[in-house]
Design a protein around this motif. Structure first.
Motif, PDB file in Angstrom:
ATOM      1  N   GLU A  41      56.548  43.452  52.481  1.00 53.64           N
ATOM      2  CA  GLU A  41      56.302  43.241  51.072  1.00 53.64           C
ATOM      3  C   GLU A  41      55.492  41.960  50.848  1.00 53.64           C
ATOM      4  O   GLU A  41      54.585  41.883  50.018  1.00 53.64           O
ATOM      5  CB  GLU A  41      57.602  43.169  50.296  1.00 53.64           C
ATOM      6  N   GLN A  42      55.868  40.930  51.583  1.00 49.98           N
ATOM      7  CA  GLN A  42      55.152  39.667  51.435  1.00 49.98           C
ATOM      8  C   GLN A  42      53.699  39.819  51.891  1.00 49.98           C
ATOM      9  O   GLN A  42      52.764  39.279  51.245  1.00 49.98           O
ATOM     10  CB  GLN A  42      55.870  38.578  52.306  1.00 49.98           C
ATOM     11  N   ALA A  43      53.509  40.602  52.946  1.00 49.10           N
ATOM     12  CA  ALA A  43      52.143  40.796  53.430  1.00 49.10           C
ATOM     13  C   ALA A  43      51.327  41.645  52.438  1.00 49.10           C
ATOM     14  O   ALA A  43      50.145  41.374  52.174  1.00 49.10           O
ATOM     15  CB  ALA A  43      52.176  41.484  54.818  1.00 49.10           C
ATOM     16  N   GLU A  44      52.028  42.616  51.918  1.00 55.65           N
ATOM     17  CA  GLU A  44      51.349  43.454  50.944  1.00 55.65           C
ATOM     18  C   GLU A  44      51.000  42.650  49.688  1.00 55.65           C
ATOM     19  O   GLU A  44      49.926  42.765  49.108  1.00 55.65           O
ATOM     20  CB  GLU A  44      52.245  44.647  50.599  1.00 55.65           C
ATOM     21  N   ALA A  45      51.937  41.805  49.280  1.00 57.57           N
ATOM     22  CA  ALA A  45      51.653  40.958  48.100  1.00 57.57           C
ATOM     23  C   ALA A  45      50.536  39.982  48.415  1.00 57.57           C
ATOM     24  O   ALA A  45      49.652  39.710  47.562  1.00 57.57           O
ATOM     25  CB  ALA A  45      52.931  40.186  47.715  1.00 57.57           C
ATOM     26  N   ASP A  46      50.523  39.473  49.588  1.00 56.89           N
ATOM     27  CA  ASP A  46      49.452  38.550  49.969  1.00 56.89           C
ATOM     28  C   ASP A  46      48.115  39.283  49.987  1.00 56.89           C
ATOM     29  O   ASP A  46      47.084  38.710  49.579  1.00 56.89           O
ATOM     30  CB  ASP A  46      49.750  37.952  51.342  1.00 56.89           C
ATOM     31  N   ARG A  47      48.164  40.528  50.466  1.00 60.47           N
ATOM     32  CA  ARG A  47      46.920  41.274  50.489  1.00 60.47           C
ATOM     33  C   ARG A  47      46.444  41.542  49.063  1.00 60.47           C
ATOM     34  O   ARG A  47      45.230  41.503  48.762  1.00 60.47           O
ATOM     35  CB  ARG A  47      47.105  42.596  51.266  1.00 60.47           C
ATOM     36  N   GLU A  48      47.366  41.878  48.190  1.00 59.33           N
ATOM     37  CA  GLU A  48      46.973  42.138  46.799  1.00 59.33           C
ATOM     38  C   GLU A  48      46.406  40.866  46.185  1.00 59.33           C
ATOM     39  O   GLU A  48      45.398  40.895  45.455  1.00 59.33           O
ATOM     40  CB  GLU A  48      48.172  42.617  46.004  1.00 59.33           C
ATOM     41  N   GLU A  49      47.057  39.773  46.421  1.00 59.63           N
ATOM     42  CA  GLU A  49      46.544  38.529  45.859  1.00 59.63           C
ATOM     43  C   GLU A  49      45.156  38.216  46.441  1.00 59.63           C
ATOM     44  O   GLU A  49      44.245  37.735  45.734  1.00 59.63           O
ATOM     45  CB  GLU A  49      47.497  37.381  46.172  1.00 59.63           C
ATOM     46  N   ALA A  50      45.040  38.511  47.725  1.00 62.27           N
ATOM     47  CA  ALA A  50      43.734  38.242  48.347  1.00 62.27           C
ATOM     48  C   ALA A  50      42.662  39.179  47.762  1.00 62.27           C
ATOM     49  O   ALA A  50      41.496  38.783  47.520  1.00 62.27           O
ATOM     50  CB  ALA A  50      43.830  38.422  49.868  1.00 62.27           C
ATOM     51  N   GLY A  51      43.024  40.458  47.500  1.00 65.75           N
ATOM     52  CA  GLY A  51      42.074  41.375  46.916  1.00 65.75           C
ATOM     53  C   GLY A  51      41.701  40.934  45.508  1.00 65.75           C
ATOM     54  O   GLY A  51      40.522  41.029  45.089  1.00 65.75           O
ATOM     55  N   GLN A  52      42.747  40.508  44.784  1.00 70.58           N
ATOM     56  CA  GLN A  52      42.459  40.019  43.442  1.00 70.58           C
ATOM     57  C   GLN A  52      41.553  38.782  43.479  1.00 70.58           C
ATOM     58  O   GLN A  52      40.653  38.622  42.664  1.00 70.58           O
ATOM     59  CB  GLN A  52      43.771  39.691  42.717  1.00 70.58           C
ATOM     60  N   GLU A  53      41.862  37.950  44.428  1.00 74.48           N
ATOM     61  CA  GLU A  53      41.027  36.722  44.525  1.00 74.48           C
ATOM     62  C   GLU A  53      39.591  37.091  44.923  1.00 74.48           C
ATOM     63  O   GLU A  53      38.635  36.514  44.377  1.00 74.48           O
ATOM     64  CB  GLU A  53      41.632  35.801  45.599  1.00 74.48           C
ATOM     65  N   GLY A  95      38.219  39.912  44.167  1.00 71.36           N
ATOM     66  CA  GLY A  95      37.615  40.540  43.012  1.00 71.36           C
ATOM     67  C   GLY A  95      37.173  39.484  42.021  1.00 71.36           C
ATOM     68  O   GLY A  95      36.117  39.637  41.386  1.00 71.36           O
ATOM     69  N   ARG A  96      37.966  38.461  41.884  1.00 70.18           N
ATOM     70  CA  ARG A  96      37.566  37.415  40.962  1.00 70.18           C
ATOM     71  C   ARG A  96      36.317  36.723  41.466  1.00 70.18           C
ATOM     72  O   ARG A  96      35.404  36.416  40.671  1.00 70.18           O
ATOM     73  CB  ARG A  96      38.679  36.357  40.815  1.00 70.18           C
ATOM     74  N   ARG A  97      36.287  36.500  42.725  1.00 68.30           N
ATOM     75  CA  ARG A  97      35.100  35.828  43.248  1.00 68.30           C
ATOM     76  C   ARG A  97      33.868  36.754  43.099  1.00 68.30           C
ATOM     77  O   ARG A  97      32.773  36.292  42.826  1.00 68.30           O
ATOM     78  CB  ARG A  97      35.312  35.464  44.705  1.00 68.30           C
ATOM     79  N   ALA A  98      34.115  38.028  43.309  1.00 71.08           N
ATOM     80  CA  ALA A  98      32.972  38.936  43.218  1.00 71.08           C
ATOM     81  C   ALA A  98      32.477  39.069  41.753  1.00 71.08           C
ATOM     82  O   ALA A  98      31.264  39.206  41.466  1.00 71.08           O
ATOM     83  CB  ALA A  98      33.327  40.303  43.779  1.00 71.08           C
ATOM     84  N   SER A  99      33.436  38.966  40.846  1.00 69.09           N
ATOM     85  CA  SER A  99      33.041  39.069  39.458  1.00 69.09           C
ATOM     86  C   SER A  99      32.431  37.768  38.971  1.00 69.09           C
ATOM     87  O   SER A  99      31.552  37.782  38.105  1.00 69.09           O
ATOM     88  CB  SER A  99      34.281  39.422  38.616  1.00 69.09           C
TER      89      SER A  99
END
Length: 855
Positions: A837-849, A851-855
């Protein structure tokens, strides 16, 4: 080898893994073994408490230096400070040492100014005395005269004796200044040694110290001082005993020539002088002083031969001997004086002449008077055996001397009043020191011979006793002079202190001073009180002793002389003295009881207790059969047979013709003809055949039936009863004593039958009890077996329950293990899920980050 050990260990471990109970048992046993070894080793330590330190043995007020720590080095220092030293070696636990302590204290208080008294504890383990001395008994007394010693005291531990010996050591020599002192010194019964030394040239002549050491040597050898040493310094006094040369030693003797020490042949040393004195001295009276412990002193002296024992009170501190001792010593000296000829007419003998006149065949006016001369100590005239030879051998010899009596003698007018003629010929009949015949030719009146022939027809040659041929007594005041050399029954003279040897005197027959026959002899000159003494002759070889029965009208000297002559006579009239329990009771002063009460007690007793005085009269009762039982108090077999004897006495209680008696042979002296060789022994003395006593067979057990058969077989009264009943049952004469005896015998038979019936009933009861006891044993055994089965069943059930519990415990343990594993797996899964769960949450946060950088 190591492989085998490893394999065996593996097998044991595998076995323990399979059976855990064996492992637990091995662990418990090993723990118990370790505890036991530890407990044993802890108890093996030295737990003996240290000995208490010794304390003073003597009181503080006693003038005795008490070395209670065993300081032996202090003894040498104290000896050097005094001229005479008294050393007392003791053990504080010894009863003899405790008893001697008071006596030594009394002596020390009297002689403290002259003697150094020292007491040494030789039992203290840390003291030098215990390590250096090897004493086997306590106490021990050593005396030292300057550097001479030790002089050991071996006498009784009584204050007067210890003081007397100490005084002898202080003054070993007696100074004799005058001839009177020298004569008094040599007239005493002890042997005397006189030394002549002149003190003119020097303070001490060269041989004086040697002579003094010789006196001390004699005290070391004989503590009682049987040899006394005196010293003479005057030449005038020395000439009384023919001493003219200086440094001369003279030994005075009564019966042989006195001696002078041969200085040319022997070395003049103390050892040589002492040895020479003891080899040549003479003594007639010997003191017997017990050492106070077990010894064979008396036995060694009595085995030498018959002994005359004088028990008298003795005070060793007296300078002069008592009157009784002086008289006794004078008698002993005269007894051993053998210088007078045995053929002297003045010999102190009773002489009796028993004469008979025998007519000569060739002459009617001549007769041969034959006299039997009897000479013996104290032989009464009335008892003189006037017997002539009657045997064929002696008769021929007798006729030979009668035929030669008047052959070569001219007829001489000898009156009837003369006993013997001047030319008598003496000839000995047989071996006897006191008997011989004398044949004398004499003239007689024919009428007297004819009258005698008429009175005694048919007898060969008639014998007549003239009036002058009556027994004659010849007595002298000195009646035992040289008797020692004229008889084969010689005596040794001994003196004993009655205070120290009273048990021996009482065993020989001495009674108490109140009601005794003890001789009360000559009184002392000091206080006038009469000394008590007791005299006895002991012959250990024949196991007999005789007691002097004093005549109140005679003096002590006369009584002793008569007593000695009676013993020395070939036909002695002395009676063996028997001592019994009744004599000891009378001597103890217990007082006599009422005769009527004693008679009633005797009637109530089942068994008659015999003593020395009542033995012969009871045994020789011709009205009763006597069954006698010999016993002693130390005999174990005798005490075992008491119940058998009591049962027999109860059975014979109604029969007045049979007596059951017993005698203690250890406390009652009996005549030799009634003694037995062992105990227990049983003898039957029939009423009409006392001389034919019957002894109970030794190979037959002593039981009640055997005793009854023995009595019925040998009893005179029962035998007469059986004879009278069998001879004439209907003649009418059975109403006498025989009928009574028969009735008593029948009553005895009925009692025996009753005893048999009682025995049968008792046997039946014992059998019933045995059966019941056996049944009880069977019941107990059945109950034990049932209890054992129940215990085994309960044990099996408990084992099964234990097994089930063990299985449940194993299952629970497995469940617990599984539960732990499940918990571990759950925790691992939970951690894994949380990590995912922690890895998955980290991955989501990383994807969000991203996405933010890409936007």
């Amino acid at each position: 080898m190591l492989r085998r050990v490893r394999q065996s260990l593996r097998q044991v471990l595998l076995l323990m893994a399979r059976r855990p109970d064996i492992l637990c048992g091995a662990i418990v046993l090993s723990v118990l073994l370790i505890l036991a070894v530890k407990f044993t080793c802890s108890r093996a330590k030295d737990v003996v408490a240290a000995a208490r330190p010794p304390v003073r043995f003597f009181s503080a007020d006693a003038p005795v230096v008490d070395l209670y720590l065993g300081q032996l080095d202090q003894v040498e220092r104290l000896k050097s400070m005094a001229e005479v030293s008294f050393i007392f070696f003791y053990a504080p636990w010894c009863a003899h040492s405790m008893a001697a302590r008071q006596e030594v204290s009394q002596v020390a208080k009297k002689l403290a100014r002259q003697v150094q008294f020292v007491a040494v504890n030789c039992w203290w383990s840390q003291g030098k005395c215990r390590r250096q001395k090897r004493f086997y008994h306590y106490p021990i007394i050593h005396l030292f005269y300057r550097r001479f010693g030790p002089i050991e005291y071996r006498g009784p531990f009584v204050a007067p004796y210890i003081e007397s010996f100490t005084l002898r050591v202080i003054t070993p020599l007696t100074y004799l200044p005058t001839r009177a002192h020298l004569e008094n010194f040599l007239t005493k019964h002890e042997s005397g040694v006189v030394g002549f030394f002149q003190f003119n040239s020097s303070p001490q002549p060269p041989g004086y110290i040697t002579y003094l050491s010789s006196a001390l040597q004699t005290l070391r050898r004989d503590f009682h001082g049987v040899v006394r040493f005196g010293v003479v310094t005057s030449k005038h006094v020395a000439e009384a005993v023919s001493l003219r040369e200086d440094e001369t030693v003279y030994l005075h003797r009564r019966f042989n020539s006195s001696l002078i020490f041969p200085r040319k042949k022997l070395n003049f040393t103390s050892e040589a002088v002492c040895k020479w004195v003891f080899e040549h001295y003479e003594t007639v009276v010997q003191w017997l002083v017990p050492p106070g412990t077990k010894s064979r002193l008396l036995e060694d002296e009595l085995t030498k031969g018959p002994a005359l024992l004088l028990f008298m009170p003795h005070d060793p501190l007296k300078s002069e001997p008592s009157a009784i001792l002086q008289q006794f010593a004078d008698i002993a000296v005269r007894y051993h004086s053998c210088e007078r000829s045995s053929t002297d007419d003045r010999l102190p003998f009773y002489t009796s002449l028993c004469c008979r006149s025998v007519p000569v065949q060739e002459s009617r006016t001549s007769a041969c008077e034959v006299c039997l001369r009897l000479s013996g100590p104290s032989l009464p005239v009335s008892l003189a055996p006037c017997s002539f030879p009657s045997a064929s051998r002696e008769g021929d010899r007798f006729e030979t001397y009668l035929n030669r009596c008047c052959l070569h003698q001219p007829p001489s007018p000898i009156s009837m009043k003369s006993a013997t003629s001047q030319g008598c010929s003496h000839y000995v009949s047989s071996y006897s020191p006191f008997t011989q015949f004398s044949a004398c030719c004499k003239t007689v009146e024919p009428q007297l011979n004819q009258s005698q022939a008429k009175e005694e027809p048919g007898l060969p040659p008639p014998l007549s006793v003239p009036p002058s041929s009556a027994p004659i007594q010849e007595t002298e005041n000195d009646g035992i002079m040289g008797l020692h050399c004229r008889t084969n029954r010689t005596l040794r003279f001994y003196v004993l202190d009655i205070g120290l040897n009273w048990p021996l005197a009482e065993r020989l027959g001495a009674l108490s001073q109140k009601n005794s026959s003890i001789h009360k002899g000559a009184s002392t000159e000091g206080d006038g009180n009469r000394d008590c003494s007791f005299v006895a002759i002991v012959n250990l070889k024949y196991e007999v002793h005789y007691v002097l029965q004093h005549n109140p009208d005679a003096t002590l000297t006369e009584s002793l002389e008569m007593f000695i002559r009676n013993f020395s006579s070939p036909h002695s009239h002395l009676q063996r003295h028997l001592v019994g329990e009744d004599d000891r009771k009378e001597g103890g002063g217990g007082g006599g009881a009422d005769p009527s009460e004693e008679e009633q007690q005797k009637q109530r007793r089942l068994i008659t207790e015999l003593t020395t005085s009542s033995f012969v009269s009871s045994i020789m009762d011709h009205q009763k059969d006597v069954l006698l039982f010999y016993y002693t108090q130390w005999c174990g077999f005798c005490s075992v047979l008491n119940h058998v004897l009591i049962q027999l006495a109860r059975l014979l209680q109604g029969n007045h013709t049979i007596t059951v008696a017993r005698v203690n042979v250890a406390r009652n002296d009996l005549p030799w003809e009634f003694m037995v060789d062992h105990v227990p022994s049983i003898l039957l003395f029939p009423r009409h055949r006392k001389h034919l006593s019957v002894k109970y067979p030794a190979n037959l057990p002593i039981t009640l039936p055997n005793l009854l058969r023995f009595i019925l077989q040998h009893s005179d009264s029962l035998r007469q009863a059986n004879g009278s009943s069998a001879a004439a049952p209907g003649s009418g004469s059975g109403s006498g004593s025989s009928a009574v005896l028969h009735a008593e015998f029948l009553a005895l038979q009925h009692e025996v039958q009753a005893l048999h019936h009682a025995r049968q009933r008792l046997s039946q009861q014992l059998a019933q009890l045995w059966r019941e006891n056996r049944q009880l044993k069977f019941d107990i055994r059945g109950i034990e077996q049932s209890l054992e089965r129940q215990m085994q069943e309960k044990s099996r059930q408990l084992a099964e329950a234990l097994k089930r519990l063990q299985e449940l415990a194993d299952a629970s343990e497995t469940l617990l293990n599984e539960n732990v594993l499940l918990k571990v797996l759950l925790r691992a899964l939970r951690d894994q899920t949380e990590a995912d769960e922690q890895a998955e949450a980290d991955r989501e946060e990383a994807g969000q980050e991203d996405g933010r950088r890409a936007s």
